[in-house]
Scaffold this active site. Sequence first.
Site, PDB file in Angstrom:
ATOM      1  N   ILE B  32       0.852  -1.203   0.000  1.00 37.09           N
ATOM      2  CA  ILE B  32       0.000   0.000   0.000  1.00 37.09           C
ATOM      3  C   ILE B  32       0.884   1.248   0.000  1.00 37.09           C
ATOM      4  O   ILE B  32       1.577   1.527   0.976  1.00 37.09           O
ATOM      5  CB  ILE B  32      -0.927  -0.011   1.239  1.00 37.09           C
ATOM      6  CG1 ILE B  32      -1.857  -1.229   1.137  1.00 37.09           C
ATOM      7  CG2 ILE B  32      -1.726   1.286   1.332  1.00 37.09           C
ATOM      8  CD1 ILE B  32      -2.731  -1.428   2.347  1.00 37.09           C
ATOM      9  N   ASP B  33       0.884   1.983  -1.088  1.00 38.99           N
ATOM     10  CA  ASP B  33       1.699   3.194  -1.159  1.00 38.99           C
ATOM     11  C   ASP B  33       0.927   4.375  -0.568  1.00 38.99           C
ATOM     12  O   ASP B  33      -0.204   4.214  -0.116  1.00 38.99           O
ATOM     13  CB  ASP B  33       2.151   3.471  -2.597  1.00 38.99           C
ATOM     14  CG  ASP B  33       0.979   3.676  -3.541  1.00 38.99           C
ATOM     15  OD1 ASP B  33      -0.160   3.899  -3.066  1.00 38.99           O
ATOM     16  OD2 ASP B  33       1.181   3.626  -4.761  1.00 38.99           O
ATOM     17  N   SER B  34       1.544   5.553  -0.617  1.00 38.93           N
ATOM     18  CA  SER B  34       0.925   6.681   0.078  1.00 38.93           C
ATOM     19  C   SER B  34      -0.414   7.083  -0.549  1.00 38.93           C
ATOM     20  O   SER B  34      -1.330   7.497   0.145  1.00 38.93           O
ATOM     21  CB  SER B  34       1.881   7.872   0.102  1.00 38.93           C
ATOM     22  OG  SER B  34       2.187   8.274  -1.215  1.00 38.93           O
ATOM     23  N   SER B  36      -2.553   4.984  -2.088  1.00 40.16           N
ATOM     24  CA  SER B  36      -3.532   3.981  -1.668  1.00 40.16           C
ATOM     25  C   SER B  36      -3.925   4.185  -0.212  1.00 40.16           C
ATOM     26  O   SER B  36      -5.056   3.894   0.185  1.00 40.16           O
ATOM     27  CB  SER B  36      -2.971   2.571  -1.841  1.00 40.16           C
ATOM     28  OG  SER B  36      -2.640   2.326  -3.180  1.00 40.16           O
TER      29      SER B  36
END
Lengths: 313, 74
Positions: B32-34, B36
Amino acid sequence: MLDKFLGIKYPIIQGAMANITTAQFAATVSNCGGLGVIGTGAMKVDEARQAIQECKKLTEKPFGVNVMLMNPYAKEIMDVIVEEKVAVVTTGAGNPGPYMEMLKASGAKVIPVVPSVALAIRMERAGADALIVEGGEAGGHVGEQTTMALVPQVCDAVTIPVIAAGGIADGRGFNAAISLGAIGVQVGTCLLVANECPIHENYKAAVIKARDTDSVVTGRSMNSPVRILKNKLAREYIRLEQEAKDREDLERLTLGAFRRAVKDGDMQMGSVMIGQIAGMCKQEKSTQEILDGIMEDSKKQFEILKNKLEELS
Amino acid sequence: MLEEIKKVLVDALNVDAEDVTEKANLKDDLGIDSLSAVELALELETEFDVKIDDEELAKLETVQDIIDIINSKK
């Protein structure tokens, strides 16, 4: 429309580009009827203050300041913006939420750059006055979504005004943005070829020479995607990314690379930030000609569009 | 609570349910990136009728952190 919203002649914001959109260039854009924006990038506080004061001397018109929120001096620069009563603040690389209250209290309009619907919704909730919705066609630091797909989705999700950015350089692009629901546009790449734009002549020549496919996004693996000219640096960088090299190897390659492009004119090992629309920017012109050109073309293209669509009914 | 959080993660972000454990790291294990994470925050807010502010969002590292923050606000 954006011109009324900001009290300027044309509904066009000049995209902030660190080291390129200096006080002098931002003032030029504002004097030509757009909204000039000083890119403070990695500036220290005093440099930012000096730039703002210089810009004020050079134009009576409103101008903006862009703050890169990852800059360790972001907080102090925000304080200067409040002191100097800057008209518009655009932000990138982070969330301007913590500064919203003080900026708005000073009378500034706060316009964050957002790459997704979710962030747009949060920014609206945090009190943003408008949003710059930027697609990945843009040069420099980019998101994954395209302008075409992202702008209407954000327009549906928020009630504050939306300004479209990424891939816009003429009247057709401008009209398309308005048609997607935006009240104006932000442009960057097409201003790189302005006479007044203070980049190395080699950089300007590279933009003029660039074709549709001459830019590429690097840094996805570092979670920091940047669209640049596909040169030796870009190819080398992508090779290292594919080989999954360490962060350090990649960082070593790009250290000072933007400066090499802008100041030294190194078109092979410099990081030459350009948008996909560079292929359309074929000629060096004055800033005034570029801005006038977009708006004149918009009118002309509107007639053509109207005729085309009327054929349908 | 884990099951409810799992449902949000699976529905909203297409995360594999099997990967969602209390200890799972949002970034390293679930990818999960920023961006998301902002998506996730909106979904959690809707699902649990809470508000998650930016500082809180930035501090979330594991699934357990999500469980804790939701519990603390209910």
